[in-house]
Design an enzyme around this catalytic site. Structure first.
Site, PDB file in Angstrom:
ATOM      1  N   HIS A   1     -30.658 -14.677  34.377  1.00 60.52           N
ATOM      2  CA  HIS A   1     -31.841 -15.455  33.994  1.00 60.52           C
ATOM      3  C   HIS A   1     -32.709 -14.639  33.053  1.00 60.52           C
ATOM      4  O   HIS A   1     -33.092 -13.525  33.371  1.00 60.52           O
ATOM      5  CB  HIS A   1     -32.650 -15.826  35.253  1.00 60.52           C
TER       6      HIS A   1
ATOM      7  N   TYR B   1     -41.740 -21.334  39.853  1.00 63.45           N
ATOM      8  CA  TYR B   1     -42.811 -20.908  40.758  1.00 63.45           C
ATOM      9  C   TYR B   1     -43.948 -21.897  40.558  1.00 63.45           C
ATOM     10  O   TYR B   1     -44.555 -21.961  39.494  1.00 63.45           O
ATOM     11  CB  TYR B   1     -43.279 -19.498  40.406  1.00 63.45           C
TER      12      TYR B   1
ATOM     13  N   PRO C   1     -42.184 -12.270  49.614  1.00 63.51           N
ATOM     14  CA  PRO C   1     -41.013 -12.545  48.771  1.00 63.51           C
ATOM     15  C   PRO C   1     -41.363 -13.106  47.381  1.00 63.51           C
ATOM     16  O   PRO C   1     -40.485 -13.238  46.528  1.00 63.51           O
ATOM     17  CB  PRO C   1     -40.219 -13.570  49.577  1.00 63.51           C
TER      18      PRO C   1
ATOM     19  N   LYS D   1     -39.035  -8.672  45.362  1.00 65.01           N
ATOM     20  CA  LYS D   1     -38.973  -7.204  45.255  1.00 65.01           C
ATOM     21  C   LYS D   1     -38.320  -6.527  46.450  1.00 65.01           C
ATOM     22  O   LYS D   1     -37.917  -5.372  46.353  1.00 65.01           O
ATOM     23  CB  LYS D   1     -40.392  -6.635  45.086  1.00 65.01           C
TER      24      LYS D   1
ATOM     25  N   TYR E   1     -41.388  -8.085  36.784  1.00 69.69           N
ATOM     26  CA  TYR E   1     -40.417  -8.970  37.436  1.00 69.69           C
ATOM     27  C   TYR E   1     -38.982  -8.475  37.226  1.00 69.69           C
ATOM     28  O   TYR E   1     -38.186  -8.442  38.164  1.00 69.69           O
ATOM     29  CB  TYR E   1     -40.554 -10.399  36.893  1.00 69.69           C
TER      30      TYR E   1
HETATM   31  C1  PHB Z   1     -34.504 -16.848  46.466  1.00 70.11           C
HETATM   32  O1  PHB Z   1     -33.669 -17.307  45.649  1.00 70.11           O
HETATM   33  O2  PHB Z   1     -34.310 -16.859  47.703  1.00 70.11           O
HETATM   34  C2  PHB Z   1     -35.806 -16.279  45.938  1.00 70.11           C
HETATM   35  C3  PHB Z   1     -35.997 -16.186  44.559  1.00 70.11           C
HETATM   36  C4  PHB Z   1     -37.188 -15.659  44.076  1.00 70.11           C
HETATM   37  C5  PHB Z   1     -38.165 -15.237  44.964  1.00 70.11           C
HETATM   38  C6  PHB Z   1     -37.961 -15.329  46.345  1.00 70.11           C
HETATM   39  C7  PHB Z   1     -36.779 -15.855  46.837  1.00 70.11           C
HETATM   40  O3  PHB Z   1     -39.341 -14.736  44.480  1.00 70.11           O
END
Ligand code: PHB
Ligand code: APR
Length: 388
Positions: free
Chosen positions: A72, A199, A291, A295, A383
């Site tokens: 990505h 997000y 989460p 990280k 990120y």
């Molecule tokens: C996930 O795919 O489980 C995931 C992706 C990004 C995040 C947290 C969890 O910030």
């Protein structure tokens, strides 16, 4: 048993460390309280920083990730019905890999099988002793007592493990922020709503759209900290997720039966130092991040990289300077990831008690990110992962 490094915990930290040590010619024994299948099946994170990807490739552990993972170059961020994209590649020349922690775990176990790594599963009553002079891990299996005498103990046993508790009272300084909400997460055998992550900030609460493969999607919605996953029907989850997503995503979301549903509490936690005598902590044993910034797994990787390099220098060059400085080195990167995860969490979630001023700060933070190249570059470099 007698070994050079006794590793407590066979999660990502413990298993990656055993792989790095093996390649440095350093023997280790891994002691895990759960079964191998249980550990491998735990549904956890899904995003690998570029540094973690490169580390797995250098170890020869990247073949399946290269085939099945998704590279990505950016992510979508939305506020209410509209959104914007943060372009990691344009800002940093780097990307991330979406590849489930369960898959990383299986790849680590397969590699360990291939070189005969000693791993003890379903160990009970695990305890660590004499960590300053004669490090020893004791445990029982099927009622039989065992002990592993080592030069060092690596505490890779996660937040609820025993190794951190072996530090003398008063030595540890603990820093914690418990967020007043959790994440209700589901897995569904449906096509991801978007080719990149979303997000989503919304007055009703945060939502996240992620994926594992073209027919396996991962979704989360912010929920109260005391939420019982079973209290949410699939229909209720999908309806709430739609309400929080930008319009085009809400309109194209493909729903279906969930195959996993669980609530994750959100906290920031750091314990300092990460070492005492010959006991050295890595990963969740020493720190926890919400989460939001993806990280947790990546911090486990950087801790273990620093630790394996320090042990390689100790054994290979009889130079213990890096080992003595392990905690000071690792903790700097830990705090930068803790900061970033706190920043993402604070910007994107709804805080019921935050008051008008903090709400304006949150909206302005998002507006600044949406309209500033510099702000997006800052988010992007954190990120994709700051350098190890
Ligand atoms: C996930 O795919 O489980 C995931 C992706 C990004 C995040 C947290 C969890 O910030
Ligand atoms: N004895 C032996 N093993 C133990 C003990 C104990 N007393 N206590 C815990 N363990 C094991 C757990 O069963 C688990 O398999 O230690 C392992 C710790 O693994 P994680 O909790 O996954 O921590 P870590 O390896 O540091 O990986 C961090 O995993 O939980 C996610 O979000 C986290 O992505 C991050 C990553």
């Amino acid at each position: 048993m007698r070994t050079q490094v006794a590793i407590v915990g066979a999660g990502p930290s413990g298993m990656l460390l055993s792989r790095l040590l093996k390649r440095a010619g350093i023997e280790s024994v891994v002691v895990e309280q759960r079964s191998r299948d249980y550990v491998a099946a735990r549904v956890r994170a899904g995003v690998l920083e570029q540094g973690s990807v490169e580390l797995l490739r250098e170890l020869g552990l990247g073949d399946r990730m290269n085939r099945e993972g998704f590279v990505h170059d950016g992510t979508l961020i939305s506020n209410g019905g509209h959104g914007f994209r943060v372009d990691f590649a344009a800002a940093t020349g780097k990307s991330v890999m979406v590849y489930g922690q369960t898959e990383v775990q299986k790849d680590l176990y397969d590699d360990a099988d291939a070189d005969g790594q000693t791993m003890v599963f379903e160990a009970q009553d695990v305890a660590v002793h004499n960590v300053t002079d004669a490090p020893t891990v004791t445990y029982t299996v099927d009622g039989h007592a065992h002990s592993v005498r080592a030069d060092f103990i690596a505490g890779c046993d996660g937040f609820h493990g025993v190794c951190r508790t072996a530090f003398p009272t008063g030595l540890l300084t603990e820093f914690e922020r418990v967020y007043p909400f959790g994440w209700l997460g589901v897995l569904s055998e449906t096509p991801p709503v978007s080719h990149e992550l979303i997000y989503a900030r919304h007055d009703r609460g945060f939502a996240l759209c992620s994926m594992r493969n073209p027919m396996l999607s991962r979704y989360y919605i912010q929920c109260t900290a005391d939420t019982e996953a079973s209290s949410w029907s699939d229909t209720a989850f999908w309806d709430e997720l739609r309400r929080r997503l930008p319009t085009d995503a809400a309109d194209t979301l493909v729903t279906g039966p969930t195959i996993d549903k669980g609530v994750t509490p959100l906290r920031s936690y750091v314990s300092e130092p990460m070492q005492y005598g010959r006991l050295l902590l890595a990963g969740d044993a020493s720190h926890i991040v919400p989460p939001t910034g993806a990280k947790g797994l990546n911090l486990a990787f950087s801790d273990v990289w620093y630790l394996s390099e320090a042990l390689r220098r100790h054994y290979g060059d009889h130079d213990s300077a890096q080992l003595d400085g392990y905690s000071a080195t690792a903790i700097k990167r830990v705090w930068k990831a803790v900061r970033f995860s706190w920043w993402m969490t604070t910007m994107l979630h709804t805080f019921s008690e935050q008051g008008a001023f903090n709400l304006r700060m949150q909206e302005t933070e998002l507006d600044y990110l949406a309209t500033s190249v510099a702000a997006q570059a800052s988010m992007a470099e954190n990120y994709v992962g700051l350098p190890f």
